[in-house]
Design a protein around this motif. Structure first.
Motif, PDB file in Angstrom:
ATOM      1  N   GLU A   2      19.842   5.556   7.004  1.00  0.00           N
ATOM      2  CA  GLU A   2      20.514   6.658   6.400  1.00  0.00           C
ATOM      3  C   GLU A   2      20.784   6.235   5.003  1.00  0.00           C
ATOM      4  OE1 GLU A   2      23.928   7.287   8.855  1.00  0.00           O
ATOM      5  OE2 GLU A   2      22.796   7.096  10.544  1.00  0.00           O
ATOM      6  N   GLY A   3      20.256   7.104   3.834  1.00  0.00           N
ATOM      7  CA  GLY A   3      20.542   6.867   2.489  1.00  0.00           C
ATOM      8  C   GLY A   3      19.531   5.651   2.034  1.00  0.00           C
ATOM      9  N   GLU A   4      19.225   4.789   2.873  1.00  0.00           N
ATOM     10  CA  GLU A   4      18.516   3.553   2.385  1.00  0.00           C
ATOM     11  C   GLU A   4      17.078   3.956   2.217  1.00  0.00           C
ATOM     12  OE1 GLU A   4      20.017   1.255   1.423  1.00  0.00           O
ATOM     13  OE2 GLU A   4      21.877   1.725   2.348  1.00  0.00           O
ATOM     14  N   LEU A   5      16.529   4.904   3.017  1.00  0.00           N
ATOM     15  CA  LEU A   5      15.082   5.357   2.802  1.00  0.00           C
ATOM     16  C   LEU A   5      15.011   6.295   1.564  1.00  0.00           C
ATOM     17  CD1 LEU A   5      12.152   5.288   3.570  1.00  0.00           C
ATOM     18  CD2 LEU A   5      12.826   7.215   5.288  1.00  0.00           C
ATOM     19  N   GLU A   6      16.066   7.245   1.452  1.00  0.00           N
ATOM     20  CA  GLU A   6      16.039   7.958   0.020  1.00  0.00           C
ATOM     21  C   GLU A   6      15.921   6.966  -1.132  1.00  0.00           C
ATOM     22  OE1 GLU A   6      17.967   8.317   2.577  1.00  0.00           O
ATOM     23  OE2 GLU A   6      18.259  10.301   3.100  1.00  0.00           O
ATOM     24  N   ALA A   7      16.886   5.817  -1.062  1.00  0.00           N
ATOM     25  CA  ALA A   7      16.727   4.851  -2.284  1.00  0.00           C
ATOM     26  C   ALA A   7      15.493   4.446  -2.518  1.00  0.00           C
ATOM     27  CB  ALA A   7      18.099   3.987  -1.987  1.00  0.00           C
ATOM     28  N   LEU A   8      14.776   4.154  -1.491  1.00  0.00           N
ATOM     29  CA  LEU A   8      13.607   3.476  -1.325  1.00  0.00           C
ATOM     30  C   LEU A   8      12.419   4.502  -2.084  1.00  0.00           C
ATOM     31  CD1 LEU A   8      11.534   1.062  -0.994  1.00  0.00           C
ATOM     32  CD2 LEU A   8      11.348   2.047   1.482  1.00  0.00           C
ATOM     33  N   VAL A   9      12.532   5.637  -1.573  1.00  0.00           N
ATOM     34  CA  VAL A   9      11.583   6.750  -2.034  1.00  0.00           C
ATOM     35  C   VAL A   9      11.934   6.865  -3.687  1.00  0.00           C
ATOM     36  CG1 VAL A   9      11.041   9.287  -1.946  1.00  0.00           C
ATOM     37  CG2 VAL A   9      11.390   7.955   0.449  1.00  0.00           C
ATOM     38  N   ASP A  10      12.965   7.098  -3.987  1.00  0.00           N
ATOM     39  CA  ASP A  10      13.303   7.182  -5.396  1.00  0.00           C
ATOM     40  C   ASP A  10      12.720   6.043  -6.177  1.00  0.00           C
ATOM     41  OD1 ASP A  10      14.711   9.417  -4.746  1.00  0.00           O
ATOM     42  OD2 ASP A  10      16.667   8.707  -5.122  1.00  0.00           O
ATOM     43  N   THR A  11      12.883   4.954  -5.780  1.00  0.00           N
ATOM     44  CA  THR A  11      12.309   3.628  -6.443  1.00  0.00           C
ATOM     45  C   THR A  11      10.803   3.667  -6.448  1.00  0.00           C
ATOM     46  OG1 THR A  11      14.325   2.283  -5.822  1.00  0.00           O
ATOM     47  CG2 THR A  11      12.359   1.069  -6.399  1.00  0.00           C
ATOM     48  N   PHE A  12      10.293   4.214  -5.445  1.00  0.00           N
ATOM     49  CA  PHE A  12       8.792   4.247  -5.393  1.00  0.00           C
ATOM     50  C   PHE A  12       8.365   5.506  -6.392  1.00  0.00           C
ATOM     51  CE2 PHE A  12       4.838   6.583  -3.611  1.00  0.00           C
ATOM     52  CZ  PHE A  12       4.276   5.328  -3.097  1.00  0.00           C
ATOM     53  N   ALA A  13       9.139   6.577  -6.368  1.00  0.00           N
ATOM     54  CA  ALA A  13       8.453   7.536  -7.377  1.00  0.00           C
ATOM     55  C   ALA A  13       8.548   6.876  -8.830  1.00  0.00           C
ATOM     56  CB  ALA A  13       9.462   8.638  -7.542  1.00  0.00           C
ATOM     57  N   GLN A  14       9.381   5.941  -9.256  1.00  0.00           N
ATOM     58  CA  GLN A  14       9.765   5.608 -10.381  1.00  0.00           C
ATOM     59  C   GLN A  14       8.708   4.207 -10.707  1.00  0.00           C
ATOM     60  OE1 GLN A  14      13.748   4.874 -11.336  1.00  0.00           O
ATOM     61  NE2 GLN A  14      14.172   6.568  -9.881  1.00  0.00           N
ATOM     62  N   THR A  15       8.086   3.656  -9.923  1.00  0.00           N
ATOM     63  CA  THR A  15       7.128   2.585  -9.812  1.00  0.00           C
ATOM     64  C   THR A  15       5.538   2.908  -9.969  1.00  0.00           C
ATOM     65  OG1 THR A  15       8.788   1.479  -8.407  1.00  0.00           O
ATOM     66  CG2 THR A  15       6.568   0.442  -8.720  1.00  0.00           C
ATOM     67  N   PRO A  16       5.254   2.588 -11.055  1.00  0.00           N
ATOM     68  CA  PRO A  16       3.706   2.994 -11.277  1.00  0.00           C
ATOM     69  C   PRO A  16       3.000   2.196 -10.230  1.00  0.00           C
ATOM     70  CG  PRO A  16       4.368   1.309 -12.839  1.00  0.00           C
ATOM     71  CD  PRO A  16       5.470   1.615 -12.314  1.00  0.00           C
ATOM     72  N   ALA A  17       1.742   3.101 -10.032  1.00  0.00           N
ATOM     73  CA  ALA A  17       0.670   2.191  -9.025  1.00  0.00           C
ATOM     74  C   ALA A  17      -0.171   1.266  -9.784  1.00  0.00           C
ATOM     75  CB  ALA A  17      -0.437   3.524  -8.529  1.00  0.00           C
ATOM     76  N   LEU A  18      -0.758   0.355  -9.070  1.00  0.00           N
ATOM     77  CA  LEU A  18      -1.454  -0.824  -9.440  1.00  0.00           C
ATOM     78  C   LEU A  18      -2.924  -0.229  -9.683  1.00  0.00           C
ATOM     79  CD1 LEU A  18      -0.419  -3.258  -6.840  1.00  0.00           C
ATOM     80  CD2 LEU A  18       0.349  -3.018  -9.162  1.00  0.00           C
ATOM     81  N   GLY A  19      -3.195   0.785  -9.440  1.00  0.00           N
ATOM     82  CA  GLY A  19      -4.596   1.248  -9.408  1.00  0.00           C
ATOM     83  C   GLY A  19      -5.354   0.707  -8.318  1.00  0.00           C
ATOM     84  N   PRO A  20      -6.645   1.441  -8.163  1.00  0.00           N
ATOM     85  CA  PRO A  20      -7.497   1.097  -6.878  1.00  0.00           C
ATOM     86  C   PRO A  20      -7.589  -0.582  -6.574  1.00  0.00           C
ATOM     87  CG  PRO A  20      -8.517   2.848  -7.962  1.00  0.00           C
ATOM     88  CD  PRO A  20      -7.382   2.438  -8.915  1.00  0.00           C
TER      89      PRO A  20
END
Length: 261
Positions: free
Chosen positions: A231-249
């Motif tokens: 509760e609340g922690e997955l949302e924080a993780l998803v927000d961080t995920f959205a702000q983190t660039p992908a490494l590429g293939p």
């Protein structure tokens, strides 16, 4: 309540990577056949190089949920090289539904692998990995998540583990013994490789992920497993995920990903 839970643990907290097998409340059931594994194909083994592994599960066609501590080298304390990570969806006796590399790794923003108090880590021991390609198969259906859970609720864990690494096993009925704002205390069995295993509960006739296995401890004289309250922690993780660039293939050296379907 967290303080009361914390003082109730009788032994040093052990991460499942260092565990001997625990006695299960219910006998683990190997999902040995295609029929037995039907519906669980989105649970897979997360391999690190030639030896280490955890368990993970798809929550979308290209994102898996697992435990954050799985993504750190226990010897050096540093992050594991993404090129050494491979997700094998529905792995069963040498054959998986899909084999994928990783192009983005995001751990919970509050997780600190170097925190000496291991119990402090459990409440944020969550991570998301974006795969290098989506898993698009009618056999592999990602799981939805559920945030709110209660003490006394029955849950199920599907995992890979020591001496049962070639096929998933299911503990069909264990219990949330207690919880606070950060940690779930479960009667479920854990062992080496169980880290990151999805913990499931049924809502409206649908199996959903409520957390992932983090560690083992002693509580009120019994072996228990621990997982984060999402509760609340997955949302924080998803927000961080959205702000983190992908490494590429990411492709492992010498590996032809196109042939690995």
């Amino acid at each position: 309540m967290f303080r009361r839970l914390k003082t109730a643990f009788l032994a040093t907290l052990l991460w499942s990577a260092a565990l001997a097998p625990a006695e299960a409340e219910q006998e683990l059931r190997t999902l040995a056949t295609a029929d037995e594994n039907r519906g669980w194909e989105a649970v897979g083994r997360l391999n690190f190089g030639e030896e280490g592994f955890c368990t993970a599960a798809l929550i979308t066609s290209d994102i898996v949920l697992t435990a954050a501590h799985c993504l750190f080298d226990k010897a050096t304390g540093g992050p594991i090289d993404p090129s050494e990570i491979e997700f094998q969806a529905g792995l069963r006796f040498g054959q998986a539904e899909a084999y994928r590399g990783v192009r983005r790794i995001v751990v919970h923003p509050d997780y600190r692998f170097d925190d000496d108090d291991r119990l402090n880590r459990v409440g944020s021991d969550l991570a998301l990995l974006e795969l290098d390609r989506p898993v698009r198969s009618g056999h592999v259906k990602p799981f939805r998540t559920q945030m709110r859970v209660e003490a006394g609720q029955r849950v199920q864990v599907v995992s890979y583990g020591k001496n049962r690494a070639e096929a998933p096993s299911s503990e069909d009925s264990c219990t949330i013994l207690t919880r606070d704002d950060d940690v779930l205390v479960l009667s479920c069995s854990v062992e080496f490789g169980s880290s990151g295993s999805p913990v499931f509960a049924v809502y409206d006739d649908e199996v959903r992920i409520i957390s992932v296995i983090s560690a083992k401890a002693r509580w009120e004289g019994q072996d228990v497993s621990l997982a984060a309250v999402m509760e609340g922690e997955l949302e924080a993780l998803v927000d961080t995920f959205a702000q983190t660039p992908a490494l590429g293939p990411v492709r492992k050296a010498g590996e032809d990903l196109a042939s690995m379907e």
